[in-house]
Design an enzyme around this catalytic site. Structure first.
Site, PDB file in Angstrom:
ATOM      1  N   TYR A 248      32.926  31.470  35.536  1.00  0.00           N
ATOM      2  CA  TYR A 248      33.078  32.728  34.824  1.00  0.00           C
ATOM      3  C   TYR A 248      33.719  33.751  35.854  1.00  0.00           C
ATOM      4  O   TYR A 248      33.570  35.037  35.187  1.00  0.00           O
ATOM      5  CB  TYR A 248      31.953  33.079  34.049  1.00  0.00           C
ATOM      6  CG  TYR A 248      32.358  33.838  32.881  1.00  0.00           C
ATOM      7  CD1 TYR A 248      33.382  33.349  31.992  1.00  0.00           C
ATOM      8  CD2 TYR A 248      32.070  35.317  32.773  1.00  0.00           C
ATOM      9  CE1 TYR A 248      33.918  34.108  30.926  1.00  0.00           C
ATOM     10  CE2 TYR A 248      32.608  35.970  31.611  1.00  0.00           C
ATOM     11  CZ  TYR A 248      33.513  35.546  30.778  1.00  0.00           C
ATOM     12  OH  TYR A 248      33.875  36.248  29.882  1.00  0.00           O
TER      13      TYR A 248
ATOM     14  N   TRP B 171      34.025  36.874  38.359  1.00  0.00           N
ATOM     15  CA  TRP B 171      33.236  38.155  38.547  1.00  0.00           C
ATOM     16  C   TRP B 171      32.244  37.696  39.756  1.00  0.00           C
ATOM     17  O   TRP B 171      31.290  38.625  40.051  1.00  0.00           O
ATOM     18  CB  TRP B 171      32.154  38.510  37.423  1.00  0.00           C
ATOM     19  CG  TRP B 171      32.986  39.169  36.055  1.00  0.00           C
ATOM     20  CD1 TRP B 171      33.230  38.536  35.041  1.00  0.00           C
ATOM     21  CD2 TRP B 171      33.805  40.422  36.331  1.00  0.00           C
ATOM     22  NE1 TRP B 171      34.124  39.326  34.354  1.00  0.00           N
ATOM     23  CE2 TRP B 171      34.522  40.282  35.075  1.00  0.00           C
ATOM     24  CE3 TRP B 171      33.990  41.194  37.269  1.00  0.00           C
ATOM     25  CZ2 TRP B 171      35.183  41.668  34.612  1.00  0.00           C
ATOM     26  CZ3 TRP B 171      34.882  42.466  36.794  1.00  0.00           C
ATOM     27  CH2 TRP B 171      35.363  42.277  35.667  1.00  0.00           C
TER      28      TRP B 171
END
Length: 769
Positions: free
Chosen positions: A111, A113
Site C-alpha cells: 500500500y 507509503w
C-alpha cells in the site's frame, strides 16, 4: 558514508512527513527539520526511539504451524509461535512457494507509503519483482483514502489527480478566494504528509494570509479542529455522512432564489434539468430544501438558507475532503460538491469553483515541477485480474464469487499466496475480526516488515526489512521543488535487509536476477534514476550536476511550473476547444453512463441515500475514525511522538462533555467502545471540539487483541477498525467505508490489560537447517 551510530555529522534524509537531517549526539539520534520549512511536522520525532525499538524484527521467522504442516488454511494465524531460521532457509521456502503457486493465484499486497525514497519503495519493489521474476500477480486498484472519488470523478469531471493536484492552488486561495466551503475541513495533520517527501509546509500560512485578506472559511463537519485556528473558520457542526443532504439543500436554495448561474449550466454542464427536477421533488414529491435537510444534517433550516444566499456574488471555493467518501455512498458528496460549484458558475476560476481533497495531502494545492522525477519501473504484469483495494477480505473469503465494479461484473480470484511488502492491512482495513478470518483462509502469507505489526504476526514467513534511515535513496515528488539525497543514517537493525536485496536473492533463485536487477546495484539504480531527472533538466535548459556532485550537495532545487489552474481553467476559458475528458466533454450533473449501470446505490445524478450504519438502541453514538496527528497511518506507532499522545498506553478517544456525563465518563478514564463487530479500549478526553452525539478515535494504534484465540477479542490498545464495517461505498466504486460507524461507549472498570502490541511474539529455538 555508512551513517553508523556515533557519527556526529548531520546528514540529509526525507520522509513522507518532511525533509530533515539527523546526526548522532551522545549515543542518541537527533532529528531536525529542513531549515526552510516554515511549519515542520513533529512526526519526524518518531524516528529516534523507533530506530532500535523492541518491536523491530531481528531475523527471518517462520510460523510454527506452517513450518510443521506446510501451506494451507490455519486458524492459528495471528496467535502461533515463530521459529527463527537463517536467511538462506527463509529464501528457499519463499522460492518454493513462488514456484508452487501459479501467478494467477498470487496476490501482490502493498500500500505504498513505506518510504519517501523513489527506489527503496516497497510497493514498487514487490510489484517489479512479481512482474519480472514471476510473470505477474493479482493486483489491487484505487486506494483506501480515495476509493470512491477515484472512480466517480472521471465519470463526471475528470481524473482525480487533475482535480486534486493540478487545479486550485494555495496561492490562489490566499489571493482570490472570498468564501471557502470546506466540507470535512482541511486539517493540517493531513496536509503535513506527502508521498516522496515535503520540504515546505505552506498550508497554515496560506490560510492565515487568506483570512487576513478577508476570506471567510466555513468548516462543515463534526470536528471543530479540522481546520487550523489561523483560518478563523466558522464552524457548522454537521451530523457525519450527511454532507450530501446539505449540499442538495444549498443547491435548492440557490435555484429557488434564482441565484444560480444558468448561463454557466447551459454552456458547461449536461444534465441540469434532471438534477433540477430532483432538487424540486418532481420525481419523488420531496423538495430537497432547507426544511428537509435540517433534521438530517442537524443544521437549522434558517442557517442553511442564509448560507445559500451568502454564496451569491462571491468567489466561492467548494472543497470536499477525502473523509466524506470513506463512508456509505461516498460517491455522492464528491459528485454533489461538483454540482454545487457548477451552480455558482465558477468552476475553473482562480481560487473558486471546485477542488477535491485540498489539504488532504501535502501534494494538493501546489505547483507541479517542470521536470519529472523517475521511479523504479514496474515491468509488465501478465495477469489481468484485479480487485478494488478495500475488497481484500471479500476476495479471500469468497473466491469465485462475482461482484459489481464500475459497470463491470467481475469474479474474485482464488488466491493461494499473498505476498505483502509495505503497508499494514490491520491498519487500513475495516472489521478486523473479519480480516483475521480472511487471512486464515490463505495457503501462505509472506511479509516483509521492519516491525512486528499485526500483519507480520499473521504471516507464515516474516522477512525483516530495513527502515528508511538504514539505507540510501532519493526523495522527490512532482509537487515539491527539492530533490533530496537520502543518506544512510544508521546500520541495518540486526539481520534486516533492504527489500531490493531480498528480491534480488529470490530472483536469482528463480533464474530471473538479470530481469529484476538489470545488472544494477542499489547505488547504480540511484544514479540511473537521478540521471533521468538530470537529463530532463538539461533538455529544458536548466543546469544539473552529475550524480556524485548531487550526492555531495545533499539536495537539488527543481524548477516549478506556472500556476495555470490546469484542466478546469482551460475548460472554463474554452469549453469547446478544451473539453473535459467526460463522455459529454462537460461537467456531468447527470451521467447517462452511471445511470446505465442500474445501481440503486449510485443513481445517475447526485442524490441523498440514507446510510444504514447509524446509531440505534445498542449503539447510540457516531464514531469518526479519522487519520492520526502523531504518525502516518500506523507507521512508527511505537515512536516517541506517537507515544506522547497516548494515555496509559492507550489511544485517546474524544467525546463531548454532555455525552461523557450521561455515561459517567470523566477526563482520562479508560473506556470501552463496542458494537456488534467488536470492542476496544481507549482513554477518554472530554472536548467541545467534538459535536454532541459523536466520538472521535483516530486510526493507527496497532491492533492488540487481549486473547487472540477468541472470535471477537477486545483490542486493548484502541484500534477503531475492530468496530468499522467492511462493505463497499457502492457497486460503482467499492471504496472503503472506514471513516464512520455506530458505537456505544462505557467506562471500563475491569483490570487494565497490558499493552503487548510492540512485544515480539514468542519464538521457539532455531530450526534445524
Amino acid at each position: 558514508m555508512t551513517g553508523a551510530e556515533g557519527d556526529t555529522e548531520f546528514r540529509p534524509h526525507s520522509a513522507h512527513w518532511g525533509v530533515f537531517s539527523a546526526a548522532w549526539k551522545q549515543g542518541a539520534l537527533v532529528v531536525r527539520p529542513h531549515p526552510d520549512d516554515p511549519d515542520p511536522n513533529r512526526i519526524l520525532q518518531n524516528f529516534p526511539e523507533a530506530l532500535r525499538h523492541e518491536a523491530r524484527i531481528a531475523r527471518p521467522m517462520v510460523r510454527r504451524g506452517w513450518l510443521e504442516r506446510g501451506p494451507g488454511a490455519d486458524p492459528r494465524r495471528g496467535r502461533d509461535e515463530y521459529v527463527p531460521v537463517s536467511w538462506d532457509r527463509a529464501l528457499d521456502l519463499v522460492t518454493a512457494e513462488l514456484r508452487r503457486v501459479p501467478m494467477e493465484r498470487i496476490f501482490g499486497g502493498s500500500y505504498g507509503w513505506s518510504s519517501a525514497g523513489r527506489f527503496h519503495h516497497a510497493q514498487s519493489q514487490v510489484h517489479r519483482f512479481l512482474n519480472t521474476a514471476v510473470g505477474g500477480y493479482v493486483r489491487s486498484v484505487n486506494s483506501y483514502s480515495a476509493g470512491a472519488s477515484n472512480v466517480i470523478l472521471p465519470h463526471v469531471l475528470g481524473p482525480m489527480e487533475e482535480i486534486s493536484r493540478r487545479n486550485v492552488s494555495w496561492e490562489q486561495v490566499a489571493e482570490h478566494s472570498e468564501l471557502v466551503l470546506a466540507f470535512g475541513g482541511m486539517a493540517l495533520k493531513n496536509s503535513m504528509v506527502a508521498g516522496g517527501g515535503i520540504s515546505r509546509h505552506i498550508e497554515r500560512g496560506s490560510m492565515a494570509a487568506a483570512a487576513a485578506r478577508g476570506c471567510e472559511f466555513v468548516l462543515i463537519g463534526p470536528l471543530r479542529d479540522d481546520m487550523p485556528e489561523e483560518a478563523k473558520a466558522e464552524w457548522l457542526p454537521l451530523v457525519p455522512n450527511t454532507d450530501t443532504a446539505l449540499m442538495l439543500a444549498l443547491m435548492h436554495g440557490l435555484a429557488s432564489a434564482g441565484l444560480h448561474d444558468r448561463a454557466f449550466l447551459d454552456r458547461y454542464t449536461t444534465g441540469w434539468p434532471v438534477l433540477e427536477d430532483y432538487l424540486f421533488g418532481r420525481g419523488d414529491d420531496q423538495p430537497k430544501d432547507a426544511a428537509w435537510a435540517a433534521p438530517i444534517t442537524g443544521i437549522p433550516a434558517e442557517r442553511i438558507t442564509a448560507l445559500a444566499h451568502r454564496l451569491a456574488g462571491k468567489r466561492v471555493l467548494v472543497t470536499v475532503a477525502h473523509s466524506l467518501q470513506r463512508a456509505e455512498h461516498g460517491e455522492q458528496p464528491v459528485w454533489a460538491g461538483v454540482a454545487l460549484a457548477a451552480m455558482l458558475g465558477q468552476t475553473g476560476l482562480p481560487g473558486g469553483g471546485y477542488t477535491y481533497a485540498l489539504g488532504a495531502l501535502g501534494h494538493t494545492g501546489r505547483r507541479t515541477n517542470l521536470v519529472s522525477t523517475a521511479a523504479l519501473p514496474q515491468g509488465r504484469n501478465r495477469v489481468g485480474a484485479f480487485i478494488p483495494v478495500a475488497r481484500i477480505a471479500d476476495m479471500l473469503l469468497h473466491p469465485g464469487e462475482s461482484y459489481n465494479y464500475n459497470g463491470q461484473r467481475l469474479t474474485y480470484p482464488d488466491i493461494g499466496l499473498v505476498y505483502w511488502a509495505g503497508g499494514n492491512p490491520f491498519h487500513h482495513h475495516q472489521d478486523l475480526n473479519r480480516l483475521r478470518e480472511a487471512f486464515r483462509r490463505v495457503e501462505t502469507l509472506v511479509v516483509h516488515e521492519l516491525a512486528w505489526t499485526a500483519t507480520a504476526r499473521h504471516a507464515d514467513i516474516v522477512l525483516p526489512a530495513t527502515m528508511t534511515l538504514e539505507r540510501e535513496d532519493i526523495g522527490s515528488s512532482q509537487t515539491d521543488p527539492l530533490m533530496v539525497a537520502m543518506k544512510q543514517l544508521a546500520e541495518p537493525f540486526a539481520e534486516a535487509r533492504d527489500d531490493y536485496a531480498i528480491f534480488t536473492e529470490l530472483a536469482r533463485r528463480l533464474g530471473r536476477e538479470e530481469a529484476f536487477t538489470e545488472g544494477r546495484s542499489a547505488r547504480d539504480w540511484l544514479r540511473h534514476l537521478y540521471d533521468r531527472t538530470a537529463q530532463d533538466l538539461r533538455d529544458k535548459g536548466f543546469p544539473a550536476p552529475d550524480f556524485e556532485e548531487f550526492w555531495r550537495q545533499g539536495s537539488l532545487p527543481l524548477p516549478e511550473g506556472p500556476d495555470t489552474g490546469g484542466m478546469l481553467r482551460a475548460f472554463h476559458e474554452d469549453p469547446e476547444g478544451a473539453p473535459l475528458p467526460t463522455p459529454s466533454g462537460r461537467i456531468e450533473l447527470h451521467s447517462s453512463t452511471i445511470a446505465g449501470f442500474g445501481y440503486a446505490d449510485c443513481p445517475g445524478h447526485p442524490a441523498w441515500l440514507p446510510p444504514q450504519d447509524v446509531p440505534g438502541p445498542e449503539a447510540t453514538l457516531r464514531l469518526v475514525a479519522n487519520q492520526p496527528a502523531t504518525r502516518l497511518h500506523s507507521q512508527l506507532d511505537f515512536g516517541g511522538h506517537s507515544q506522547e499522545r497516548k494515555h496509559r498506553g492507550r489511544e485517546v478517544m474524544r467525546i463531548h462533555p454532555t455525552d461523557a456525563a450521561a455515561r459517567g465518563i470523566r477526563q482520562d478514564d479508560i473506556v470501552r467502545l463496542f458494537n456488534a463487530r467488536g470492542a476496544c479500549l481507549a482513554a477518554a478526553e472530554l472536548s467541545e471540539a467534538v459535536m454532541p452525539g459523536v466520538v472521535n478515535l483516530p486510526t493507527g494504534a496497532w491492533y492488540d487483541p487481549e486473547d487472540p484465540a477468541e472470535d471477537r477479542p477486545l483490542c486493548v490498545h484502541g484500534n477503531p477498525n475492530v468496530l468499522t464495517r467492511d462493505v463497499g461505498t457502492s457497486r460503482l466504486a467499492q471504496g472503503c467505508t472506514g471513516q464512520l460507524t455506530a458505537v456505544e461507549v462505557e467506562r471500563f472498570t475491569g483490570n487494565l490489560p497490558p499493552i503487548r502490541a510492540y512485544a515480539p511474539p514468542e519464538a521457539l529455538p532455531v530450526a534445524a537447517e
